[in-house]
Design an enzyme around this catalytic site. Structure first.
Site, PDB file in Angstrom:
ATOM      1  N   SER A 168       0.835  -1.194   0.000  1.00  0.00           N
ATOM      2  CA  SER A 168       0.000   0.000   0.000  1.00  0.00           C
ATOM      3  C   SER A 168       0.879   1.258   0.000  1.00  0.00           C
ATOM      4  CB  SER A 168      -0.948  -0.063   1.206  1.00  0.00           C
ATOM      5  OG  SER A 168      -1.926   0.942   1.159  1.00  0.00           O
ATOM      6  N   HIS A 224      -2.446  -1.322  -4.169  1.00  0.00           N
ATOM      7  CA  HIS A 224      -3.905  -1.395  -4.298  1.00  0.00           C
ATOM      8  C   HIS A 224      -4.476   0.017  -4.227  1.00  0.00           C
ATOM      9  CE1 HIS A 224      -4.551  -1.942   0.371  1.00  0.00           C
ATOM     10  NE2 HIS A 224      -3.926  -0.833   0.078  1.00  0.00           N
TER      11      HIS A 224
END
Length: 201
Positions: free
Chosen positions: A105, A130
């Site tokens: 992330s 993501h």
């Protein structure tokens, strides 16, 4: 005793001999002397402020010498992560990034944001990108406002990844629809890192 207090008690102390006698440092302070900063936790405002303070301190010590940012993080707050990101881009020294364990992330974005040619990962680490997550409650109008903000942040993160990886924005947008895990070698092909390193050179 809370989790942080337990961890604070587990931080090793390093004893060094100096001309004036022995000196004790916690391990993180000792690493900081060698221009090493460790991001080894989820990213929140407190963690981001500590990382930013260390980057600014090291720049003031020597603006021409590289800083080494070791990353083992599952990600966390986007705004906190962007505070670190912007500081990395703002300061004069090159920031060398090294992934150990995982950079997921926001951790992956910080890994990719290292100085060109100086972004590394150890061979058994993993990298994951993501889209930003949002959990919103409240009135319908507030939910709409927050949904628009999440879309804006998503576009900003796509722009950042495109800048540092060289990948087309539409490919990144498609890849981050779900958790997208990569080995270090796949991350190198993707442009998130420059080299997989097994031993210090």
């Amino acid at each position: 005793m809370n989790h942080k207090e337990i961890l604070d008690q587990l931080v090793p102390i390093v004893i060094e001999q100096t001309p004036r006698g022995e000196r004790a440092y916690d391990i993180y302070s000792r690493l900081l002397q060698d221009r090493i900063v460790l991001l080894g936790s989820p990213i929140d405002d407190h963690v981001a402020n500590l990382i930013v303070a260390q980057l600014l301190f090291l720049e003031s010590q020597d603006p021409d010498k590289d800083i080494y940012l070791y990353i083992n993080s599952p990600g966390g707050s986007v705004t906190a992560g962007l505070a670190i990101y912007d500081t990395m881009q703002y300061i004069k020294p090159d920031v060398v990034t090294i992934c150990m364990g995982q950079a997921a992330s926001m951790g992956a974005i910080l890994l990719a944001a290292g100085a060109p040619g100086k972004r590394y990962a150890l061979p058994h680490s993993r990298i994951m990108i993501h889209q930003p997550l949002g959990g919103i409650q409240g009135q319908a109008t507030d939910i709409i406002i927050h949904a628009e903000e999440i879309k804006r942040i998503k576009e900003m993160l796509i722009d950042i990844l495109a800048k540092h990886t060289g990948q087309p924005k539409d490919k990144i947008a498609n890849d981050i629809e779900r958790d997208y895990f990569m080995s270090p070698y796949e991350a190198k092909d993707y442009g998130l890192i420059d080299k997989v390193i097994e031993k210090r050179e």
